[in-house]
Design an enzyme around this catalytic site. Structure first.
Site: not given
Length: 484
Positions: A186, A309, A402
């Site tokens: 990320s 995600e 995610h």
């Protein structure tokens, strides 16, 4: 207990029952407060005697995650000014053993996260013959707010300082400073995307793994300056380093949290610029999008994303069910594609998808998958992957969201901090495969599947039966040509 000597002084670590030695809370830079506030990181003061490195150090100041993300991604908060510190796990050979090194850059939207959460314990890497390092860096206003008269991208400069510490000291812990792999997820991966282009970082790592982030997330200087001015106005101060430094820390952190909320609730393009799509008011600042060329940065790359995600941001908040067809069309256009062309392509894969589910797929590609592909295309010999195991949480709707790949990479499926994401019985065989591929890449530069090229577009799919696939979802990939 065991002792190693760094350039600042000796540190004492703890030996675990499996023979891994951990050294926790070692300062790699001076406390960034007082006269060092909003400055580039400075070397830490040396010490005499042996310093205990037996517990994690303080964490940088930050506003807490808003619900429900505070439960999904629990954070540790340890007050104290000596927050630019790092942690080392090693199999404990003698200094100079020449083991490969992996340095983790944590995520958290440039406002949250810490390298010292239990989920990032590097013991599994050390168990498998790799020296693992995690660290903290400045976040939010202190790390990334664009201010006049002081260095920009201070959080990135902290990351460079941590990598320099590794270069200068890791041999004492059995690591090879010429065999460093930097890896992150990320905002950590987005940071690495910028480090690939940063002169100060050149030569500090040989390989890089970017999970759910690449080079596309940044703010242009005018946008970043506008956000700084807006935050200053909310605090009733001038947008200067001196004025921000004078704001009590608790008040400043509260304002940071409110800024994140306002970005979502007041979608004014004139105010937020490109941050309106990135949904992050704090990001690295650079003039324009840049990708490394074929001979630059001269490192091996492994890059990828998870299959779904964006469900992480839509399902727990119940926003996915609130998405209308009209909103879906607006967002597709905002991402730069023609809704009349794009939406049928996405619905061809899932004809019964709701508008929210289609938005999740579209946003996943815009935020994560396509930037990963662009980076792999830019650097020949890169490796591409996609993580596709679906979490059973939220009735199975959370999917391959995610951050779901991180516990598999660290081989920490049963760490309590991942329970809200993983559910009761995540597959250990998949962790063995993914963690093993990361270790193999750090050791040899080859994770175990064919490199990516524009002919085959080989992509490793980490799902129930891991294996490489040629060009998954080609029509959706081709949609973004010339757009992102």
């Amino acid at each position: 207990m065991t002792v190693r000597l760094t350039r600042q002084g000796a540190v004492r670590g703890r030996v675990s029952p499996d023979g891994v030695v951990s050294f926790l809370g070692i300062p790699y830079a001076a406390p960034p407060f007082g006269p060092l506030r909003f400055s580039a990181p400075a070397l830490p003061e040396p010490w005499t005697g042996v310093r205990d490195a037996l517990c994690y150090g303080p964490t940088p100041p930050r506003a807490p995650y808003p619900p429900p993300f505070d439960a999904l991604v629990p954070e540790d908060v340890r007050p104290g000014e000596d927050c630019l510190n790092l942690n080392v796990w090693t199999p404990a050979p003698e200094p100079g053993a020449g083991l490969p090194v992996m340095v983790w850059v944590h995520g958290g939207a440039f406002q949250n996260g810490s390298g010292s959460t239990s989920g990032y314990d590097g013991g599994a890497f050390a168990r498998d013959g790799v020296v693992c390092v995690t660290f903290d860096y400045r976040l939010g206003t202190d790390g990334f707010l664009h201010l006049p008269g002081v260095p920009g991208n201070r959080g990135l400069l902290d990351q460079v300082a941590a990598l320099r510490w590794v270069r200068d000291n890791i041999a004492a812990f059995g690591g090879d400073p010429g065999q460093v792999t930097v890896f992150g997820q990320s905002a950590g991966a987005m940071s690495i995307g910028q480090l690939l282009l940063l002169d100060e970082a050149r030569g500090l790592f040989r390989r890089a793994i970017l999970q759910s982030g690449a080079c596309h997330h940044f703010l242009r200087p005018a946008t970043a300056a506008g956000i700084a001015a807006h935050l200053a106005a909310e605090l009733r101060i001038e947008p200067t380093p001196e004025a921000f430094a004078a704001v009590p820390l608790a008040e400043l952190l509260l304002a940071q949290g409110e800024l994140r909320t306002e970005l979502r609730s007041r979608p004014d393009p004139a105010l937020w610029g490109e941050a309106l799509l990135n949904l992050m008011p704090f990001e690295p600042v650079r003039p324009e999008l840049s990708l490394p060329g074929p001979d630059d940065p001269g490192v091996d790359l492994l890059v990828g994303s998870t299959r779904e995600e964006y469900r992480f941001f839509l399902v727990p908040t119940e926003r996915m069910d609130a998405v209308t067809e009209e909103r879906l069309h607006v967002m597709a256009a905002a991402y730069g594609v023609d809704p009349e062309q794009a939406l049928p392509l996405y619905r061809a894969t899932h004809p019964a998808a709701t508008p929210g589910e289609t938005l999740a797929a579209l946003a996943t590609d815009w935020f994560y998958r396509v930037p990963a592909i662009r980076l792999a295309e830019a650097v020949p010999g890169s490796y591409l992957y996609e993580f596709g195991w679906r979490s059973p949480r939220y009735g199975g709707r959370l999917g391959a969201c995610h951050a779901l790949d991180v516990p598999f990479v660290f081989d920490r499926l049963h760490d309590p901090c991942y329970a809200a994401l993983l559910g009761p019985e995540p597959p250990q065989a998949l962790a063995d495969a993914m963690h093993g591929a990361w270790v193999s890449f750090a050791k040899t530069g080859d994770p175990g599947w064919p490199a990516y090229d524009t002919d085959t577009r080989s992509t490793m799919m980490f799902g129930p039966e891991p294996g490489p696939v040629a060009d998954p979802r080609p029509e959706q990939r081709a949609l973004w040509e010339g757009v992102r």
